[in-house]
Design a protein around this motif. Structure first.
Motif, PDB file in Angstrom:
ATOM      1  N   THR A  73       0.826  -1.220   0.000  1.00 25.38           N
ATOM      2  CA  THR A  73       0.000   0.000   0.000  1.00 25.38           C
ATOM      3  C   THR A  73       0.855   1.263   0.000  1.00 25.38           C
ATOM      4  O   THR A  73       0.427   2.308   0.495  1.00 25.38           O
ATOM      5  CB  THR A  73      -1.002   0.068   1.171  1.00 25.38           C
ATOM      6  N   TYR A 312       8.354  -6.126   4.356  1.00 17.21           N
ATOM      7  CA  TYR A 312       7.133  -5.319   4.215  1.00 17.21           C
ATOM      8  C   TYR A 312       6.062  -6.075   3.434  1.00 17.21           C
ATOM      9  O   TYR A 312       4.878  -5.855   3.624  1.00 17.21           O
ATOM     10  CB  TYR A 312       7.427  -4.003   3.481  1.00 17.21           C
ATOM     11  N   LEU A 314       5.227  -9.074   3.712  1.00 17.54           N
ATOM     12  CA  LEU A 314       4.454  -9.896   4.638  1.00 17.54           C
ATOM     13  C   LEU A 314       3.798  -9.065   5.732  1.00 17.54           C
ATOM     14  O   LEU A 314       2.709  -9.375   6.195  1.00 17.54           O
ATOM     15  CB  LEU A 314       5.383 -10.938   5.291  1.00 17.54           C
ATOM     16  N   LEU A 315       4.486  -8.003   6.155  1.00 16.94           N
ATOM     17  CA  LEU A 315       4.029  -7.304   7.349  1.00 16.94           C
ATOM     18  C   LEU A 315       3.319  -5.977   7.084  1.00 16.94           C
ATOM     19  O   LEU A 315       2.790  -5.366   8.008  1.00 16.94           O
ATOM     20  CB  LEU A 315       5.217  -7.064   8.292  1.00 16.94           C
ATOM     21  N   ARG A 316       3.325  -5.465   5.823  1.00 19.18           N
ATOM     22  CA  ARG A 316       2.514  -4.284   5.501  1.00 19.18           C
ATOM     23  C   ARG A 316       1.650  -4.649   4.300  1.00 19.18           C
ATOM     24  O   ARG A 316       1.717  -4.019   3.257  1.00 19.18           O
ATOM     25  CB  ARG A 316       3.392  -3.074   5.148  1.00 19.18           C
ATOM     26  N   PRO A 317       0.865  -5.726   4.436  1.00 22.24           N
ATOM     27  CA  PRO A 317       0.289  -6.345   3.233  1.00 22.24           C
ATOM     28  C   PRO A 317      -0.875  -5.588   2.621  1.00 22.24           C
ATOM     29  O   PRO A 317      -1.712  -5.035   3.338  1.00 22.24           O
ATOM     30  CB  PRO A 317      -0.193  -7.699   3.764  1.00 22.24           C
ATOM     31  N   TRP A 319      -3.733  -7.008   0.673  1.00 22.00           N
ATOM     32  CA  TRP A 319      -4.229  -8.349   0.364  1.00 22.00           C
ATOM     33  C   TRP A 319      -4.714  -8.494  -1.064  1.00 22.00           C
ATOM     34  O   TRP A 319      -4.889  -9.594  -1.560  1.00 22.00           O
ATOM     35  CB  TRP A 319      -5.335  -8.747   1.348  1.00 22.00           C
ATOM     36  N   TYR A 328       2.860 -15.194   0.910  1.00 28.10           N
ATOM     37  CA  TYR A 328       2.317 -16.064   1.962  1.00 28.10           C
ATOM     38  C   TYR A 328       2.233 -17.507   1.474  1.00 28.10           C
ATOM     39  O   TYR A 328       2.510 -18.442   2.250  1.00 28.10           O
ATOM     40  CB  TYR A 328       0.965 -15.549   2.439  1.00 28.10           C
TER      41      TYR A 328
ATOM     42  N   SER B   5      -3.086  -2.137   8.968  1.00 30.93           N
ATOM     43  CA  SER B   5      -3.592  -3.466   9.291  1.00 30.93           C
ATOM     44  C   SER B   5      -2.998  -3.937  10.617  1.00 30.93           C
ATOM     45  O   SER B   5      -1.991  -3.418  11.100  1.00 30.93           O
ATOM     46  CB  SER B   5      -3.209  -4.439   8.180  1.00 30.93           C
ATOM     47  N   ILE B   7      -1.595  -6.782  11.253  1.00 33.98           N
ATOM     48  CA  ILE B   7      -0.277  -7.387  11.046  1.00 33.98           C
ATOM     49  C   ILE B   7       0.800  -6.325  11.070  1.00 33.98           C
ATOM     50  O   ILE B   7       1.866  -6.495  11.666  1.00 33.98           O
ATOM     51  CB  ILE B   7      -0.248  -8.152   9.697  1.00 33.98           C
ATOM     52  N   GLU B   8       0.496  -5.203  10.410  1.00 35.56           N
ATOM     53  CA  GLU B   8       1.515  -4.147  10.358  1.00 35.56           C
ATOM     54  C   GLU B   8       1.766  -3.586  11.746  1.00 35.56           C
ATOM     55  O   GLU B   8       2.914  -3.366  12.141  1.00 35.56           O
ATOM     56  CB  GLU B   8       1.048  -3.043   9.407  1.00 35.56           C
ATOM     57  N   GLY B  11       3.812  -6.040  13.596  1.00 34.07           N
ATOM     58  CA  GLY B  11       5.182  -6.042  13.081  1.00 34.07           C
ATOM     59  C   GLY B  11       5.983  -4.856  13.589  1.00 34.07           C
ATOM     60  O   GLY B  11       7.159  -4.977  13.935  1.00 34.07           O
ATOM     61  N   ILE B  17       9.712  -4.355  11.770  1.00 33.95           N
ATOM     62  CA  ILE B  17       9.753  -3.322  10.725  1.00 33.95           C
ATOM     63  C   ILE B  17       9.675  -1.966  11.420  1.00 33.95           C
ATOM     64  O   ILE B  17       9.066  -1.860  12.485  1.00 33.95           O
ATOM     65  CB  ILE B  17       8.599  -3.464   9.713  1.00 33.95           C
ATOM     66  N   ARG B  23      -0.619   7.247   6.439  1.00 36.83           N
ATOM     67  CA  ARG B  23      -0.728   8.129   5.283  1.00 36.83           C
ATOM     68  C   ARG B  23      -1.989   8.967   5.409  1.00 36.83           C
ATOM     69  O   ARG B  23      -2.970   8.513   5.968  1.00 36.83           O
ATOM     70  CB  ARG B  23      -0.852   7.345   3.964  1.00 36.83           C
ATOM     71  N   TRP B  25      -5.374  10.246   4.043  1.00 35.45           N
ATOM     72  CA  TRP B  25      -6.311   9.674   3.077  1.00 35.45           C
ATOM     73  C   TRP B  25      -7.144  10.716   2.372  1.00 35.45           C
ATOM     74  O   TRP B  25      -7.892  10.406   1.461  1.00 35.45           O
ATOM     75  CB  TRP B  25      -7.211   8.654   3.773  1.00 35.45           C
TER      76      TRP B  25
END
Lengths: 443, 929
Positions: A73, A312, A314-317, A319, A328, B5, B7-8, B11, B17, B23, B25
């Motif tokens: 993204t 990134y 994997l961790l800022r996905p 989808w 994945y 997300s 996950i982010e 992480g 990370i 950001r 929008w």
């Protein structure tokens, strides 16, 4: 809801390049790459000769393919219609450049991340017009809210016939052209040349800026420059060509991935579906699959312009992107391979192997095929949009696997040679699949 | 649109990370987007950093107005001074500037490249080896001033008044240096005008002394251009804006050019006339206007000296206006559409269609010729004279939508001190045989010196690069290398150039944001002034800091001429020369003037400016520092028709006294007594009597063509854009434009090499096949082909590396050793150059061709084309300066043969002359009066 767009009024554009330079100044855009630029074509035969100019840049598409494909993204569509980007998130995978039908993106050689026109979002933030709009001597670039019927831009669009570049791209571009000829809008009508009326290009730009000293032929640039077709329109000024962006790293990883996926897949199918005996080659099969998968992973990361940011994906996905889904899938498949190797190493019994194969076989197939869906997402490249791409990749995966099995088990020399040759031909074919579509001009 | 997300966030929390901000929008815009910050905010303007985005990092700027220095137009610029770093980070337009209205061409924003050029000259230099050796040593401004002042003083003390000269390319200022030269007492002003506009200037001045047009394009019905003002030239940006406005309002655009310029590409009528035939076309249209009765009877009757023509040439006819019209129609009856079509080599239908458009334009015919055909051809001045004839006939002189004299819209500053006119006439600038030359005979300076007509003790070249820009550059190198010819050569320049390589001193002078100038140009109807100022000096002043000299704030020790001239002039005078008295402060008795005082005084004299300033609580200088520009008069139409109170002044028209035109008759001089008196009776009235040197009759061989070298690129200026990387990446080479028909005949294809032989040499260039040029004509832009030798510095972005060999006996050879190469510097971009081709320096192979009447250099060259021989490579050049001298003698002879001085006058007394000397010097043999 605001919906920002542009109108390029080509009744008024005089091809002066003020917009090109104002943008360079505003964003300190490096040499060789452009967020906006002016294309020149010439048509006709003397004395009925003509020349046209047109400003080209990101179209801030409503359905931006770059946003869909970007794994992290880094590219995103805002509420106000601007397609913006965050270079802190970009990993330099260049998928966006394969997805944009309009060749609007470039890799910034200073940061090795993707960039493009972002409607001067930093100026819009304080209610200022984009830099290109202000500088234009003839006010040929009009910005504003397309959805506000009272706005200048909306009224201009309603009063004039407007066209867009590649309306069938599906991206729904928001840059509208007044009085712009089909010869100008169609990149194939006046194909790119290696020299222009005032320019020549003999070195790389953007991603290939480090090759400024060397010819771009090594990266496929030379083939791209077709001869001038004097019967049709002729492109006489254009920005430099960015070359082939997904090169040997990508076509090679598709080959190594085919081997990684196909070897296990072919072996498991042979054993479980056809009752074949793979006990003698089980360890090499798993070893080769995992080894080539690791090589694939290495090449995937190596291809990135910001390889240290590979996590990134994997961790800022995002989808929606097949880069993410594929990552994945690779992860899951490697887990299956590692588990299977563990089973074999510690002799835990083949039942475990079979159970693992219930996950492994579909995962192996997906591993081999997912790149086709990624290529489908790269809508800029016509050839990659084909629905036959996935079956093609599936067949190639299986073929690679079979060839490896042959090499592992076959004793007759002729079959060994056939398998080796088939693998080599496969590699060449995959190289062509990746390379050729990138030689078709987009703008 | 969602947030990050899960996950982010996990992480980032686990430090797998790095944490990056969310950001944005949507935008923070609070309404319709606006173009410019409010001037009240200019002192503290906030913008978000473009490259940190989407992180919102505020940058604070002080916006200081100035004007662009990349052509004559002086469009407004706002310098964005970053308050944290104290340097200029970019340039945008100045909305207050009445000419440019906040917009610019590409060269405006590219100014930042020129400021930040890693190869800029930052300190004064003096050569430490032989001239041209490329060996330089850094000196102080003090040393430079003292040494140069000494040389000037030595020259002045010999009693000579024409051996110290200043040769300018781009003046960029109004009247500053002329005043300095007068203070020194020398007739020492030379310019580039006669390779630029002196052809057109003579044509215009014959009519009304005013030597330049100001077309009102925005309000025109028909726009008739022999220029390419939608593409380039000055005033490019301001004119292009208004040409397009006019067109969007329905004006028809007619463009006359053998090459399809970008302007011609947008025209309603593109007439690719054979070069030099334009006069025939215009006179044909003049006849059509007369025939169709579309002439403005009142204007012709009231404002043209038709009576003088009748009295002189038709004394036996009734001296009435009606008879005049009849005789006029007879006079021009030879210029039929068929004749024009044949001479111009265009279809007669096109001649008629465009002619009808012009005839129906009435008072809204805006026309322009500046360089193009007027400077390209022998007799090119006829083009301007015939073009203006169309404005006279249609009554569109000075009307809304018509074409006015540029002087009406140009402000001439009243300066704090006016020294007397020079007590000398410099015959190296105005040789006696060029009686009607408009402006100095600059392009034959080396030839006049070679001919033994004089030498110079001190020679300044200022933003001026004759070795490269001028024809026959090797003759310039010969002259500049010779200490007998040029005692001391000082190059005043913002960048290195081919001429500076041969100087004794190279003194860096500031660019657009680094100097003081007052500008005023006739970009449209209306009179304005603008202020070019060293923005960091103004910024320092705002911060309460005192700056004495501009070099304190500019990069390195880059200075500016305005202060340099004050200091130099002061030091020249040892107390006996009477120069210092012309540099005294008007505000502090007995003190040397400062540059701030100079402009304070100058602006206080501008009508309306002190009042406008007071309304804002400022003084005149303060107003200009803040706004950068001031509109003196909103519109400037019909000034000839204004009433004049004084019975002795002006001219009588219909019983009243009007301002009129500054000619002897006070009217438009259809009939030129001066032409007759000075020995050219065949040019008494506008006619097509002189054929171009490239007229088809003069191209006899099958392989002879016309070379069109004097066209420009939209994003370049002659010498000083070579270090603007954003401009150079768009244009850096100059192939030969050739029509495929001609290429086929020659047997060359796209990209192949062609050898172009001129009268004095040859060059080898690459073929560019194009339908955009008239068959028989080949084109090559004289904007490209920059070079440096191995020992030279600067402009690596655009210069080829060449080897120059002087083979003796006037024979010179240049070979291109390499094209443009990337290089390492503090700017990472310089290692990313994707181009190699720097073009070919064609100008150096051009013979000088001084028109005997206008003095203009006729740019178009008769050339022979063929394939190069073995060993003749791309970029190879050969020239024989002995040949070029003989060629100059041939053309010079034409002037000598017709040299006539009625009443001993050197030239018509009423005609303009820059830096006009005292009256008795205008007569031959009375110089010692």
């Amino acid at each position: 809801m605001t919906n920002y767009g542009f109108v390029i009024d080509n009744r008024k554009c005089i091809g002066c390049h003020a917009c090109t330079v104002a943008c360079k100044s505003e964003h300190d855009v490096p040499i060789g790459v452009n967020r906006t630029y002016v294309k020149y074509i010439e048509t006709g035969t003397y004395p009925n000769s003509g020349r046209e100019f047109s400003v080209q840049r990101c179209n801030h598409c409503e359905d931006a393919p770059c946003v869909s494909i970007c794994p992290t993204t880094a590219l995103f569509t805002r509420d106000d219609g601007i397609v913006d980007f965050d270079s802190d998130r970009c990993i330099g995978c260049k998928s966006c450049m394969q997805a944009c039908p309009y060749d609007a993106l470039y890799i910034d050689p200073n940061t090795s991340t993707a960039a493009k026109c972002n409607y001067c979002a930093h100026r819009v933030e304080n209610s200022y017009e984009p830099a290109c709009v202000i500088v234009c001597p003839t006010e040929a670039i009009i910005s504003g809210d397309l959805d506000d019927p009272e706005s200048n831009i909306a009224m201009i669009i309603s009063e004039h016939t407007v066209t867009v570049r590649k309306p069938d791209s599906g991206a729904k571009p928001n840059v509208f052209y007044i009085e712009t000829s089909p010869e100008m809008l169609d990149p194939l009508a006046a194909p790119p040349q290696s020299t222009g009326v005032w320019t020549d290009q003999e070195g790389g730009v953007g991603h290939f800026a480090s090759q400024a000293q060397a010819l771009l032929h090594a990266h496929g640039y030379g083939d791209r420059m077709k001869d001038v077709d004097e019967e049709n329109a002729r492109r006489v000024y254009d920005t430099p060509d960015k070359g082939v962006l997904w090169g040997w790293e990508v076509s090679t990883y598709i080959w190594t991935k085919a081997i990684a996926a196909g070897t296990y897949l072919a072996a498991m199918l042979y054993w479980l579906a056809f009752g074949g005996d793979i006990s003698g080659i089980l360890l090499p099969v798993l070893g080769i699959s995992l080894g080539f998968l690791a090589l694939t992973g290495f090449l995937l990361v190596y291809d990135l312009d910001r390889p240290e940011r590979f996590l990134y994906v994997l961790l800022r996905p995002n989808w929606e992107s097949w880069l993410v889904k594929g990552a994945y899938i690779l992860g899951a498949y490697s887990a299956v391979l590692i588990a299977s190797l563990t089973v074999v190493w510690f002799d835990l019994g083949e039942n475990w192997l079979a159970w693992l194969a219930y996950a492994g076989i579909p995962l192996a197939l997906l591993t081999g095929v997912y790149t086709a869906w990624l290529l489908n997402q790269a809508v800029a490249r016509e050839a990659w949009r084909s629905k036959w791409l996935a079956p093609q990749f599936a067949a190639e995966t299986l073929l690679a696997g079979v060839c490896v099995l042959v090499l592992l088990s076959e004793e007759m020399l002729v079959w060994v040679i056939v398998a080796a040759v088939a693998l080599a031909v496969l590699a060449a074919h995959q190289r062509r699949t990746i390379r050729e579509p990138q030689l078709v001009p987009l703008s | 649109m969602g947030k990050k997300s899960i996950i982010e966030r996990i992480g980032e929390a686990l430090h797998l990370i790095p944490r990056i901000p969310e950001r944005p929008w949507s935008s923070g815009a609070t309404g319709p987007l606006r173009a410019y910050p409010d001037p009240d905010d200019w002192h503290d303007h906030v913008e978000l950093d473009a490259n940190a985005w989407p992180k919102q990092v505020e940058r604070r700027y002080s916006l200081v107005p100035t004007t662009c220095f990349n052509c004559e137009s002086a469009c407004g610029l706002l310098a964005y001074i970053d308050k944290e770093t104290g340097v200029v980070s970019k340039f945008e337009g100045n909305p207050h500037h009445p000419g440019s209205r906040g917009r610019n061409c590409a060269k405006g924003p590219a100014t930042i490249n020129q400021i930040n050029d890693t190869e800029r000259i930052l300190h004064p230099l003096r050569r430490s080896g032989a001239r041209g050796s490329g060996e330089w040593e850094r000196i102080t401004w003090d040393e430079a001033l003292d040494e140069i002042a000494g040389k000037i003083r030595d020259s002045l003390k010999t009693g000579a008044r024409d051996r110290v000269t200043y040769h300018v390319g781009r003046p960029g200022n109004e009247g500053y240096v002329e005043r300095v030269l007068k203070a020194w007492g020398v007739d020492g002003h030379n310019s580039h005008t006669n390779i630029c506009s002196s052809g057109a200037r003579l044509g215009y001045s014959m009519w009304h002394k005013f030597d330049r047009p100001s077309p009102d394009h925005a309000n025109a019905k028909v726009i008739l251009l022999t220029s390419s003002h939608l593409e380039t030239g000055h005033y490019f940006n301001p004119h292009a804006q208004r040409i397009m406005e006019g067109m969007m309002d329905g004006a028809e655009l007619i463009v006359i050019d053998p090459r399809l310029s970008n302007t011609a590409a947008l025209a309603d009528h593109w007439l690719p006339t054979w070069p030099g035939s334009e006069t025939a076309l215009f006179l044909c249209w003049a006849h059509m206007i007369l025939e169709q009765g579309k002439y403005d009877r009142d204007f012709l009757h009231d404002w043209v000296n038709w009576d003088a023509w009748l009295a002189a040439e038709h004394a036996d006819e009734p001296q009435t206006f009606e008879r005049f019209i009849e005789l006029l129609m007879d006079e021009y009856s030879e210029y039929t559409p068929e004749f024009a079509a044949a001479e111009c080599q265009i279809p007669v239908e096109q001649v008629i269609a465009a002619g009808n458009a012009v005839a129906n334009a009435g008072s809204r015919l805006s026309t322009h010729v500046w360089r193009a055909a007027a400077i390209g051809n022998l007799g090119g001045w006829q083009v301007a004279r015939a073009l203006h004839f169309l404005n006279v006939l249609t009554g569109s002189v000075g009307t809304v939508g018509g074409t006015a004299p540029n002087a009406w819209a140009k402000y001439t500053p009243t300066l704090f001190n006016e020294p007397p006119a020079p007590d000398a006439w410099n015959e190296l600038h105005f040789p006696p045989e060029y009686t009607l030359s408009h402006y100095e005979m600059s392009q034959i300076l080396p030839h006049l010196i070679k001919d033994g007509r004089g030498t110079l003790d001190v020679y300044f070249t200022r933003v001026f690069n004759p070795v490269w820009t001028y024809p026959d550059g090797f003759s310039w190198i010969e002259m500049l290398s010779n200490k007998e010819s040029i005692g001391c050569h000082i190059a005043l320049t913002p960048t290195w150039n081919e001429t500076a390589f041969f100087a004794d001193y190279v003194l860096p002078m500031g660019h657009a944001s680094e100097r003081h100038d007052i500008n005023s140009y006739a970009t449209q109807s209306g009179k304005w002034i603008a202020f070019r100022q060293p923005v960091l000096r103004e910024y320092a002043r705002q911060q309460g800091e005192q700056v004495q000299f501009t070099y304190e704030v500019n990069p390195g020790e880059v200075w500016e001429e305005d202060e340099f001239w004050i200091e130099l002039s002061w030091r020249i005078d040892d107390g006996t020369l009477g120069i210092r008295e012309h540099f005294m402060s008007p505000y502090r008795e007995g003190e040397k003037i400062t540059v701030d005082e100079y402009y304070q005084f100058t602006f206080e004299q501008v009508p309306g400016l002190p009042e406008a300033a007071a309304a804002e609580g400022l003084d005149a200088l303060g107003y200009m520092r803040k706004h950068g520009a001031f509109l003196i008069e909103e519109s400037t139409y019909g000034k000839h028709d204004e009433e004049v109170a004084d019975e002795e002044a002006g001219v009588e028209v219909n019983g009243g006294r009007k301002v009129g035109f500054p000619t002897p008759s006070g009217k438009q001089e259809f009939y030129s007594p001066s032409m007759v008196e000075f020995g050219y009776p065949e040019h008494a009235i506008p006619h097509y009597r002189v054929k171009s040197q490239v007229h088809p009759d003069n191209l006899t061989g099958d392989d002879e063509y016309c070379l069109l070298p004097n066209f420009r690129l939209p994003q370049h200026i002659h010498s000083r854009s070579a270090n603007a990387k954003w401009l150079v990446e768009i244009g850096h080479r100059n192939p030969i434009w050739i029509n495929p028909l001609d290429a086929a005949r020659l047997g060359v294809d796209e990209g192949e090499l062609l050898k172009i032989e001129t009268e004095i040499g040859w060059f080898v260039d690459k073929v560019w096949l194009t339908e955009s040029i008239k068959p028989g004509v080949v084109g090559c832009s004289h904007h490209m082909g920059r070079w440096r030798r191995k020992q030279d510095a600067g402009n690596h972005l655009l210069t080829n590396t060449v080897d120059i060999e002087n083979r003796g006996d006037g024979k010179w050879r240049m070979r291109t050793l390499s094209g443009i190469e990337p290089f390492e510097s503090e700017d990472p971009d310089t290692s990313r150059l994707f181009w190699r081709d720097g073009g070919v320096h064609q100008n150096v192979t051009h013979a000088v061709q001084p028109d005997p009447i206008s003095g203009a250099h006729c740019w178009l060259q008769k050339v022979r084309l063929c394939k190069p021989a073995e060993g003749e490579n791309y970029g190879d050049i050969e020239v024989d300066t002995n040949k070029s001298f003989r060629y100059y003698k041939k053309w010079n002879d034409w002037a000598l043969k017709r040299e006539v001085h009625p009443r001993g006058e050197r030239r018509p007394l009423w005609m303009n002359r820059p830096l006009a000397p005292r009256e008795h010097h205008w007569y031959l043999n009375r110089d010692e009066a």
